[in-house]
Design a protein around this motif. Structure first.
Motif, PDB file in Angstrom:
ATOM      1  N   GLY A   1       0.819  -1.200   0.000  1.00 39.24           N
ATOM      2  CA  GLY A   1       0.000   0.000   0.000  1.00 39.24           C
ATOM      3  C   GLY A   1       0.858   1.258   0.000  1.00 39.24           C
ATOM      4  N   ALA A   2       0.189   2.413  -0.030  1.00 36.06           N
ATOM      5  CA  ALA A   2       0.894   3.693  -0.190  1.00 36.06           C
ATOM      6  C   ALA A   2       1.249   4.381   1.119  1.00 36.06           C
ATOM      7  CB  ALA A   2       0.058   4.634  -1.050  1.00 36.06           C
ATOM      8  N   TYR A   3       0.597   4.036   2.225  1.00 40.81           N
ATOM      9  CA  TYR A   3       0.832   4.756   3.486  1.00 40.81           C
ATOM     10  C   TYR A   3       1.878   4.020   4.334  1.00 40.81           C
ATOM     11  CZ  TYR A   3      -3.012   7.757   2.197  1.00 40.81           C
ATOM     12  OH  TYR A   3      -3.801   8.663   1.530  1.00 40.81           O
ATOM     13  N   ARG A   4       3.125   4.084   3.868  1.00 44.85           N
ATOM     14  CA  ARG A   4       4.218   3.388   4.540  1.00 44.85           C
ATOM     15  C   ARG A   4       5.426   4.297   4.779  1.00 44.85           C
ATOM     16  NH1 ARG A   4       1.790  -0.864   6.790  1.00 44.85           N
ATOM     17  NH2 ARG A   4       0.580  -2.052   5.269  1.00 44.85           N
ATOM     18  N   GLY A   5       5.254   5.587   4.628  1.00 42.54           N
ATOM     19  CA  GLY A   5       6.383   6.504   4.760  1.00 42.54           C
ATOM     20  C   GLY A   5       6.508   7.106   6.149  1.00 42.54           C
ATOM     21  N   TYR A   6       7.706   7.594   6.452  1.00 40.95           N
ATOM     22  CA  TYR A   6       7.911   8.417   7.643  1.00 40.95           C
ATOM     23  C   TYR A   6       8.596   9.707   7.218  1.00 40.95           C
ATOM     24  CZ  TYR A   6      12.632   6.281   7.651  1.00 40.95           C
ATOM     25  OH  TYR A   6      13.882   5.828   7.306  1.00 40.95           O
ATOM     26  N   ASP A   7       8.189  10.812   7.840  1.00 43.11           N
ATOM     27  CA  ASP A   7       8.640  12.147   7.446  1.00 43.11           C
ATOM     28  C   ASP A   7       8.502  13.019   8.677  1.00 43.11           C
ATOM     29  OD1 ASP A   7       8.818  14.779   6.489  1.00 43.11           O
ATOM     30  OD2 ASP A   7       7.987  14.246   4.542  1.00 43.11           O
ATOM     31  N   ALA A   8       9.625  13.324   9.350  1.00 42.08           N
ATOM     32  CA  ALA A   8       9.511  13.993  10.634  1.00 42.08           C
ATOM     33  C   ALA A   8      10.792  14.733  11.011  1.00 42.08           C
ATOM     34  CB  ALA A   8       9.158  12.986  11.726  1.00 42.08           C
ATOM     35  N   PHE A   9      10.661  15.580  12.035  1.00 48.09           N
ATOM     36  CA  PHE A   9      11.791  16.307  12.612  1.00 48.09           C
ATOM     37  C   PHE A   9      12.323  15.521  13.809  1.00 48.09           C
ATOM     38  CE2 PHE A   9      13.133  19.089  16.075  1.00 48.09           C
ATOM     39  CZ  PHE A   9      14.174  19.796  15.478  1.00 48.09           C
ATOM     40  N   VAL A  10      13.651  15.440  13.896  1.00 49.38           N
ATOM     41  CA  VAL A  10      14.305  14.749  15.001  1.00 49.38           C
ATOM     42  C   VAL A  10      15.319  15.701  15.629  1.00 49.38           C
ATOM     43  CG1 VAL A  10      15.739  12.799  15.670  1.00 49.38           C
ATOM     44  CG2 VAL A  10      14.020  12.514  13.884  1.00 49.38           C
ATOM     45  N   PRO A  11      15.253  15.952  16.932  1.00 46.64           N
ATOM     46  CA  PRO A  11      16.195  16.875  17.565  1.00 46.64           C
ATOM     47  C   PRO A  11      17.643  16.416  17.411  1.00 46.64           C
ATOM     48  CG  PRO A  11      14.368  16.371  19.037  1.00 46.64           C
ATOM     49  CD  PRO A  11      14.270  15.420  17.884  1.00 46.64           C
ATOM     50  N   SER A  12      18.515  17.356  17.051  1.00 44.39           N
ATOM     51  CA  SER A  12      19.942  17.066  16.904  1.00 44.39           C
ATOM     52  C   SER A  12      20.680  18.392  16.771  1.00 44.39           C
ATOM     53  CB  SER A  12      20.194  16.181  15.682  1.00 44.39           C
ATOM     54  OG  SER A  12      21.568  15.876  15.549  1.00 44.39           O
ATOM     55  N   GLY A  13      21.864  18.468  17.341  1.00 43.99           N
ATOM     56  CA  GLY A  13      22.603  19.720  17.332  1.00 43.99           C
ATOM     57  C   GLY A  13      23.473  19.909  16.107  1.00 43.99           C
ATOM     58  N   HIS A  14      24.043  21.110  16.004  1.00 44.21           N
ATOM     59  CA  HIS A  14      24.994  21.372  14.933  1.00 44.21           C
ATOM     60  C   HIS A  14      26.311  20.668  15.250  1.00 44.21           C
ATOM     61  CE1 HIS A  14      25.911  24.360  18.017  1.00 44.21           C
ATOM     62  NE2 HIS A  14      27.155  24.311  17.566  1.00 44.21           N
ATOM     63  N   GLY A  15      27.239  20.724  14.325  1.00 44.55           N
ATOM     64  CA  GLY A  15      28.498  20.011  14.492  1.00 44.55           C
ATOM     65  C   GLY A  15      28.476  18.717  13.698  1.00 44.55           C
ATOM     66  N   ALA A  16      29.303  17.760  14.104  1.00 46.80           N
ATOM     67  CA  ALA A  16      29.401  16.472  13.403  1.00 46.80           C
ATOM     68  C   ALA A  16      28.595  15.410  14.141  1.00 46.80           C
ATOM     69  CB  ALA A  16      30.864  16.044  13.297  1.00 46.80           C
ATOM     70  N   HIS A  17      27.648  14.779  13.440  1.00 44.56           N
ATOM     71  CA  HIS A  17      26.784  13.774  14.055  1.00 44.56           C
ATOM     72  C   HIS A  17      26.403  12.705  13.029  1.00 44.56           C
ATOM     73  CE1 HIS A  17      26.270  16.229  17.657  1.00 44.56           C
ATOM     74  NE2 HIS A  17      26.103  17.259  16.847  1.00 44.56           N
ATOM     75  N   THR A  18      26.010  11.533  13.535  1.00 43.37           N
ATOM     76  CA  THR A  18      25.543  10.425  12.694  1.00 43.37           C
ATOM     77  C   THR A  18      24.141  10.028  13.139  1.00 43.37           C
ATOM     78  OG1 THR A  18      27.783   9.582  12.310  1.00 43.37           O
ATOM     79  CG2 THR A  18      25.962   8.057  11.941  1.00 43.37           C
ATOM     80  N   VAL A  19      23.239   9.918  12.181  1.00 44.72           N
ATOM     81  CA  VAL A  19      21.844   9.577  12.441  1.00 44.72           C
ATOM     82  C   VAL A  19      21.533   8.230  11.795  1.00 44.72           C
ATOM     83  CG1 VAL A  19      19.442  10.313  12.160  1.00 44.72           C
ATOM     84  CG2 VAL A  19      21.247  12.030  12.474  1.00 44.72           C
ATOM     85  N   CYS A  20      20.935   7.311  12.570  1.00 43.42           N
ATOM     86  CA  CYS A  20      20.590   5.975  12.072  1.00 43.42           C
ATOM     87  C   CYS A  20      19.102   5.701  12.291  1.00 43.42           C
ATOM     88  CB  CYS A  20      21.409   4.896  12.768  1.00 43.42           C
ATOM     89  SG  CYS A  20      23.192   4.991  12.475  1.00 43.42           S
ATOM     90  N   ALA A  21      18.509   4.938  11.381  1.00 41.97           N
ATOM     91  CA  ALA A  21      17.089   4.564  11.477  1.00 41.97           C
ATOM     92  C   ALA A  21      16.967   3.042  11.580  1.00 41.97           C
ATOM     93  CB  ALA A  21      16.330   5.072  10.260  1.00 41.97           C
ATOM     94  N   TRP A  22      16.147   2.574  12.541  1.00 41.92           N
ATOM     95  CA  TRP A  22      15.893   1.138  12.747  1.00 41.92           C
ATOM     96  C   TRP A  22      14.391   0.901  12.684  1.00 41.92           C
ATOM     97  CZ3 TRP A  22      19.520  -2.765  13.952  1.00 41.92           C
ATOM     98  CH2 TRP A  22      20.846  -2.318  14.128  1.00 41.92           C
ATOM     99  N   VAL A  23      13.964  -0.054  11.866  1.00 47.00           N
ATOM    100  CA  VAL A  23      12.552  -0.420  11.813  1.00 47.00           C
ATOM    101  C   VAL A  23      12.309  -1.540  12.817  1.00 47.00           C
ATOM    102  CG1 VAL A  23      12.963  -1.983   9.864  1.00 47.00           C
ATOM    103  CG2 VAL A  23      10.654  -1.190  10.352  1.00 47.00           C
ATOM    104  N   ILE A  24      11.190  -1.445  13.553  1.00 43.65           N
ATOM    105  CA  ILE A  24      10.836  -2.434  14.571  1.00 43.65           C
ATOM    106  C   ILE A  24      10.076  -3.583  13.907  1.00 43.65           C
ATOM    107  CG2 ILE A  24       9.721  -2.808  16.785  1.00 43.65           C
ATOM    108  CD1 ILE A  24      12.110  -0.828  16.756  1.00 43.65           C
ATOM    109  N   ASN A  25      10.624  -4.781  14.007  1.00 44.42           N
ATOM    110  CA  ASN A  25      10.032  -5.948  13.377  1.00 44.42           C
ATOM    111  C   ASN A  25       8.729  -6.359  14.065  1.00 44.42           C
ATOM    112  OD1 ASN A  25      10.046  -8.389  11.670  1.00 44.42           O
ATOM    113  ND2 ASN A  25      10.443  -9.449  13.599  1.00 44.42           N
ATOM    114  N   VAL A  26       7.783  -6.858  13.282  1.00 42.11           N
ATOM    115  CA  VAL A  26       6.524  -7.411  13.791  1.00 42.11           C
ATOM    116  C   VAL A  26       6.447  -8.871  13.349  1.00 42.11           C
ATOM    117  CG1 VAL A  26       4.016  -7.292  13.731  1.00 42.11           C
ATOM    118  CG2 VAL A  26       5.364  -5.183  13.730  1.00 42.11           C
ATOM    119  N   ALA A  27       6.332  -9.788  14.317  1.00 40.27           N
ATOM    120  CA  ALA A  27       6.289 -11.223  14.019  1.00 40.27           C
ATOM    121  C   ALA A  27       4.870 -11.753  14.192  1.00 40.27           C
ATOM    122  CB  ALA A  27       7.249 -11.983  14.931  1.00 40.27           C
TER     123      ALA A  27
END
Length: 262
Positions: A119-145
Motif C-alpha cells: 500500500g501507499a501509506y508506509r512513509g515516515y517524514d519527521a523532525f528529530v532533535p539534533s545539534g549542529h556540528g558532526a553527528h551520525t543519524v541511524c534509522a531502525w525499523v521495529i520488526n513485527v512477528a
C-alpha cells in the motif's frame, strides 16, 4: 542319452519353478525408500511431515533523506512488513543514542508502485532533535512477528552523517558606502553573534623609512537571528583597514567560522 536329456529337462524345470516361487514370495517386503519419492512409510510411519508453524518475515524499508534544519534534522523514508497490515515503528538514533520513535504511515505512492501489497501509506517524514556540528543519524525499523513465530531482530534501514558548524560561509562586502557582514546561521536560540576583525596598523621606525606592523583586533556583538538561514547585517564600525581575518562566533554553541580576508 535319453536319460541324460530327461534328467537335464527335469533340472531346468525345477530351476524355473523355484525361480518363480522365490520371486513371488518376498516381493511384498522389498524396500522402496531408495526411490526418488519415498512413500509415507519411509518418513517414520507418521504420514505427512508436521506443519512447521508460522514463520516471521523481515521488514523492508529505507532511510531516504536527512537535512539539518537548525536544532535538528528532517528525515524521510519508508518501512513495511508483510506480517502486518498496520504501520511500523521506526526508531531514530543520533550518535548511537535513542532520540525519537516515528510511525511509518505517511503517503508514499512510489512505494506502492513497487510493492503494491504494502500500500501507499508506509512513509515516515519527521523532525528529530539534533545539534549542529558532526553527528551520525541511524534509522531502525521495529520488526513485527506473527503469533507463534520466532521473531527476527529489528532491521537497520541505514545511517547518514552531517557536519554543520554553528556559523558558516562568512562574507564581507562593500556597497553604497556601507560594509556588510553576511553568514549562514545554523543554530536556533543563540543569544547573539560575536564578530572579530583582525587587522594591523603600519608604523614607521623613527629616523628610517622602514615600517613595521602592529596587530590589533576589533570585537563587537550582533543581535540574535530568529530561526536559521542567511544573515546579512551592516557592519556598525565598518571594516578596518588592513583586515586579515573576520571571525563570527555563536557564543555558547561551541563553534565558530573564520574567513581570511586579503
Amino acid at each position: 542319452m535319453r536319460k541324460i536329456f530327461a534328467r537335464t529337462g527335469v533340472a531346468v524345470l525345477l530351476a524355473l519353478t523355484g525361480a518363480v516361487a522365490a520371486s513371488g514370495a518376498p516381493a511384498h517386503a522389498a524396500s522402496l525408500c531408495d526411490r526418488p519419492e519415498p512413500p509415507p512409510s519411509c518418513n517414520g510411519g507418521g504420514g505427512e511431515d508436521p506443519d512447521p508453524g508460522p514463520v516471521d518475515t523481515a521488514p523492508r524499508g529505507a532511510f531516504d533523506t536527512m537535512t539539518f534544519v537548525g536544532n535538528g534534522v528532517h528525515v524521510t523514508g519508508w518501512a513495511a512488513d508483510i506480517d502486518t497490515g498496520g504501520p511500523l515503528l521506526v526508531d531514530i538514533y543520533v550518535d548511537g543514542a535513542f532520540t525519537r520513535t516515528l510511525t511509518a504511515n505517511t503517503y508514499r505512492p512510489d512505494v506502492a508502485a513497487v510493492y503494491p501489497y504494502f500500500g501507499a501509506y508506509r512513509g515516515y517524514d519527521a523532525f528529530v532533535p539534533s545539534g549542529h556540528g558532526a553527528h551520525t543519524v541511524c534509522a531502525w525499523v521495529i520488526n513485527v512477528a506473527p503469533a507463534g513465530a520466532t521473531p527476527l531482530p529489528n532491521r537497520q534501514l541505514g545511517c547518514k552523517s552531517y557536519d554543520v558548524p554553528a556559523v558558516a560561509n562568512i562574507k564581507s562586502s562593500y556597497a553604497n558606502g556601507q560594509w556588510t557582514i553576511a553568514f549562514d546561521d545554523n543554530v536556533v536560540g543563540e543569544t547573539g553573534f560575536q564578530v572579530r576583525w583582525d587587522y594591523y596598523v603600519l608604523s614607521t621606525i623613527p629616523g628610517t623609512h622602514q615600517q613595521w606592523p602592529s596587530y590589533r583586533y576589533l570585537t563587537y556583538t550582533l543581535p540574535a537571528h530568529a530561526g536559521t538561514g542567511r544573515v546579512s547585517v551592516p557592519a556598525p564600525y565598518g571594516r578596518p583597514a588592513n583586515t586579515t581575518k573576520l571571525t563570527v562566533t555563536a557564543p555558547g554553541s561551541g563553534s565558530a567560522s573564520t574567513t581570511d580576508v586579503y
